[in-house]
Design a protein around this motif. Structure first.
Motif, PDB file in Angstrom:
ATOM      1  N   SER A 267      50.287  30.685  21.759  1.00  0.00           N
ATOM      2  CA  SER A 267      50.076  32.130  21.670  1.00  0.00           C
ATOM      3  C   SER A 267      50.701  32.759  20.426  1.00  0.00           C
ATOM      4  O   SER A 267      50.180  33.712  19.858  1.00  0.00           O
ATOM      5  N   GLY A 268      51.852  32.216  19.994  1.00  0.00           N
ATOM      6  CA  GLY A 268      52.476  32.735  18.787  1.00  0.00           C
ATOM      7  C   GLY A 268      53.273  34.007  18.981  1.00  0.00           C
ATOM      8  O   GLY A 268      53.494  34.753  18.029  1.00  0.00           O
ATOM      9  N   SER A 269      53.741  34.270  20.205  1.00  0.00           N
ATOM     10  CA  SER A 269      54.556  35.486  20.401  1.00  0.00           C
ATOM     11  C   SER A 269      55.875  35.388  19.639  1.00  0.00           C
ATOM     12  O   SER A 269      56.389  36.392  19.145  1.00  0.00           O
ATOM     13  N   ASN A 270      56.413  34.189  19.495  1.00  0.00           N
ATOM     14  CA  ASN A 270      57.633  34.020  18.692  1.00  0.00           C
ATOM     15  C   ASN A 270      57.324  34.142  17.204  1.00  0.00           C
ATOM     16  O   ASN A 270      58.128  34.683  16.447  1.00  0.00           O
TER      17      ASN A 270
ATOM     18  N   GLY B 233      57.380  27.229  19.194  1.00  0.00           N
ATOM     19  CA  GLY B 233      56.419  26.802  20.205  1.00  0.00           C
ATOM     20  C   GLY B 233      55.557  25.660  19.704  1.00  0.00           C
ATOM     21  O   GLY B 233      54.426  25.462  20.113  1.00  0.00           O
TER      22      GLY B 233
ATOM     23  N   HIS C 143      64.113  26.403  21.612  1.00  0.00           N
ATOM     24  CA  HIS C 143      63.986  25.662  22.867  1.00  0.00           C
ATOM     25  C   HIS C 143      64.526  26.504  24.021  1.00  0.00           C
ATOM     26  O   HIS C 143      65.656  26.973  23.953  1.00  0.00           O
ATOM     27  N   PRO C 144      63.723  26.657  25.081  1.00  0.00           N
ATOM     28  CA  PRO C 144      64.130  27.530  26.191  1.00  0.00           C
ATOM     29  C   PRO C 144      65.027  26.829  27.206  1.00  0.00           C
ATOM     30  O   PRO C 144      64.684  26.701  28.382  1.00  0.00           O
TER      31      PRO C 144
ATOM     32  N   HIS D 101      61.124  34.596  27.654  1.00  0.00           N
ATOM     33  CA  HIS D 101      60.343  34.869  26.442  1.00  0.00           C
ATOM     34  C   HIS D 101      60.916  36.057  25.680  1.00  0.00           C
ATOM     35  O   HIS D 101      61.014  36.027  24.440  1.00  0.00           O
TER      36      HIS D 101
ATOM     37  N   GLU E  61      63.834  34.818  23.868  1.00  0.00           N
ATOM     38  CA  GLU E  61      63.394  33.947  22.769  1.00  0.00           C
ATOM     39  C   GLU E  61      63.080  34.763  21.516  1.00  0.00           C
ATOM     40  O   GLU E  61      63.435  34.390  20.398  1.00  0.00           O
TER      41      GLU E  61
HETATM   42  N1  LIG Z   1      60.068  22.838  23.706  1.00  0.00           N
HETATM   43  C1  LIG Z   1      59.566  24.001  23.042  1.00  0.00           C
HETATM   44  C2  LIG Z   1      58.963  24.954  24.050  1.00  0.00           C
HETATM   45  O1  LIG Z   1      58.804  24.612  25.186  1.00  0.00           O
HETATM   46  N2  LIG Z   1      58.622  26.130  23.579  1.00  0.00           N
HETATM   47  C3  LIG Z   1      57.992  27.097  24.428  1.00  0.00           C
HETATM   48  O2  LIG Z   1      56.748  27.397  23.849  1.00  0.00           O
HETATM   49  C4  LIG Z   1      56.531  28.800  23.970  1.00  0.00           C
HETATM   50  C5  LIG Z   1      55.732  29.228  22.796  1.00  0.00           C
HETATM   51  O3  LIG Z   1      55.364  30.544  22.973  1.00  0.00           O
HETATM   52  P1  LIG Z   1      54.649  31.329  21.768  1.00  0.00           P
HETATM   53  O4  LIG Z   1      53.541  30.426  21.248  1.00  0.00           O
HETATM   54  O5  LIG Z   1      54.163  32.589  22.414  1.00  0.00           O
HETATM   55  O6  LIG Z   1      55.712  31.572  20.725  1.00  0.00           O
HETATM   56  C6  LIG Z   1      57.886  29.441  24.002  1.00  0.00           C
HETATM   57  O7  LIG Z   1      57.892  30.524  24.843  1.00  0.00           O
HETATM   58  C7  LIG Z   1      58.817  28.348  24.489  1.00  0.00           C
HETATM   59  O8  LIG Z   1      59.214  28.585  25.814  1.00  0.00           O
END
Ligand SMILES: NCC(=O)N[C@@H]1O[C@H](COP(=O)([O-])[O-])[C@@H](O)[C@H]1O
Ligand SMILES: Nc1nc2c(c(=O)[nH]1)N[C@@H](CN(C=O)c1ccc(C(=O)N[C@@H](CCC(=O)O)C(=O)O)cc1)CN2
Length: 215
Positions: A12-15, A102, A126-127, A192, A195
């Motif tokens: 999704s790329g929210s981070n 992510g 890493h969460p 999230h 994060e």
């Molecule tokens: N081991 C790494 C891991 O599990 N990362 C997980 O991927 C998601 C990516 O979200 P995003 O694509 O919305 O940023 C993050 O929220 C994180 O929890």
């Protein structure tokens, strides 16, 4: 002179969005996201990059073709080409820092070694807390462990990427209390949100550490 950041994503790329929004603000001063790479073509993070102002260049680097083109070592060949992709970026996109936001692919020495040789640090979101729930699905596994009475808290960390997955030196660690009766979806939402703060803080610190030579 702005620091240049390449971001690796898978979803999704929210981070990534948190980094885009923070770049060149007091939260992440003198920094720009210069390129986004996804291992999944449908990753919405690629759209976020394209929609940024100005648009951020993107690349899709997919793994499946390597299973047939390099049957002996698909992962190694994939990683070698990923390193070449980054190291051959034009000067204005050549990174000072790589951020795994992510990024759901374990990186082998075929990637890590040429990037280290180029002096480019890699960090990862890493969460979980250091040493707990390494790997994928950490949020779900921590929720399950809490409901088995095994843990009382979890967390979010930003750490340097080394070969041993999720065992690199932590840069930012944020503890997250676990709540009885909370659903895994509710916990995921809380994590999230944390994060999105941690990844900006960790990226800022990693850039500062690189500048002062302490990383
Ligand atoms: N081991 C790494 C891991 O599990 N990362 C997980 O991927 C998601 C990516 O979200 P995003 O694509 O919305 O940023 C993050 O929220 C994180 O929890
Ligand atoms: N060498 C390292 N590579 C990566 C690290 C690291 O610390 N060292 N961090 C991970 C991110 N990550 C957890 O934070 C993580 C992501 C994915 C996996 C995993 O098991 N991936 C599978 C594929 C899963 C999928 O495609 O859904 C795999 O690569 O076979 C473990 C940990 C990024 N890489």
């Amino acid at each position: 002179m702005s620091s240049r950041i390449v971001v690796l994503i898978s979803g999704s790329g929210s981070n990534l969005q948190a980094l885009i929004d923070a770049a060149s603000t007091p939260l992440l001063p003198a920094a720009q996201i210069v390129h986004v790479i996804s291992n999944r073509k449908a990753a919405y993070g690629l759209t976020r990059a394209a929609n940024a102002t100005p648009p951020i260049p993107t690349s899709y680097h997919g793994y499946p073709p390597y299973k047939t083109s390099h049957p002996a070592d698909p992962r190694g060949a994939y990683d070698e080409d990923l390193a070449k992709l980054i190291l051959n970026l034009p000067e204005d996109q050549y990174p000072d820092l790589i951020v795994c936001a992510g990024w759901m692919h374990i990186l082998t020495p075929k990637f890590l070694e040429p990037i280290a040789t180029a002096g480019i640090p890699i960090i990862n979101l890493h969460p979980a807390l250091p040493g707990a729930f390494d790997g994928a699905g950490a949020i779900e596994r921590s929720w399950e462990a809490f409901n088995r009475g095994e843990i009382a808290e979890t967390g979010v960390m930003i750490h340097y990427v080394i070969q041993e997955v999720d065992r690199g030196e932590p840069i930012v660690v944020k503890k997250v209390e676990l709540r009885a009766g909370e659903s895994v979806e509710e916990l995921t939402t809380r994590i999230h949100d944390i994060e999105h703060v941690a990844i900006v803080e960790g990226t800022k610190l990693a850039l500062e550490k690189k500048k002062t030579g302490s990383s």
